[in-house]
Write a protein that holds these residues in place. Structure first.
Motif, PDB file in Angstrom:
ATOM      1  N   SER A  19     -42.775  15.894 -27.722  1.00 41.24           N
ATOM      2  CA  SER A  19     -43.368  14.818 -26.936  1.00 41.24           C
ATOM      3  C   SER A  19     -44.862  15.040 -26.778  1.00 41.24           C
ATOM      4  O   SER A  19     -45.318  16.143 -26.600  1.00 41.24           O
ATOM      5  CB  SER A  19     -42.715  14.760 -25.550  1.00 41.24           C
ATOM      6  N   GLY A  46     -37.383  14.091 -27.519  1.00 39.02           N
ATOM      7  CA  GLY A  46     -37.688  13.784 -26.122  1.00 39.02           C
ATOM      8  C   GLY A  46     -37.397  14.934 -25.188  1.00 39.02           C
ATOM      9  O   GLY A  46     -37.676  16.084 -25.487  1.00 39.02           O
ATOM     10  N   ASP A  96     -38.340   9.710 -25.463  1.00 38.59           N
ATOM     11  CA  ASP A  96     -39.486   9.295 -24.647  1.00 38.59           C
ATOM     12  C   ASP A  96     -39.560   7.781 -24.463  1.00 38.59           C
ATOM     13  O   ASP A  96     -39.937   7.304 -23.396  1.00 38.59           O
ATOM     14  CB  ASP A  96     -40.788   9.797 -25.275  1.00 38.59           C
TER      15      ASP A  96
END
Length: 103
Positions: A19, A46, A96
């Motif tokens: 991320s 994520g 994300d």
């Protein structure tokens, strides 16, 4: 919606995977992550969420996998029979693009 959005505290910034967003817990307050059950995935992307599986429920057209993370309930929705089994430890991921952060 049903089931409702999962709201869980992220235990540490080390749980972040691939991320560009930097999230760091300050003092005793951990960031609150919100994600819909259908958006939790098994692929490493994520935010990683360690989950203790409690139950797997078939509700006619989909599966709900119930677990606990950091003391909070969490549910993953699956369209096919899930691999998770009760009383096991797994890692789910919150992409994300599907995460909402609350402070």
């Amino acid at each position: 919606g049903s089931p409702p959005m999962n709201l869980v505290r992220v235990a540490s910034s080390e749980q972040r995977v691939a991320s560009s967003e930097q999230r760091v817990a300050t003092s005793n307050e951990l960031p609150l992550l919100g994600i819909r059950p259908e958006n939790l995935v098994l692929e490493q992307t994520g935010t990683a969420i360690p989950v203790q599986i409690r139950a797997v429920e078939y509700i006619g057209h989909e599966w709900l996998v119930h677990g606990v993370t950091n003391g909070a309930p969490i549910i993953r929705r699956a369209s096919v029979a899930p691999l998770e089994q009760p009383d096991t430890q797994v890692t789910w991921y919150a992409p994300d693009s599907a995460v909402r952060w609350f402070e």
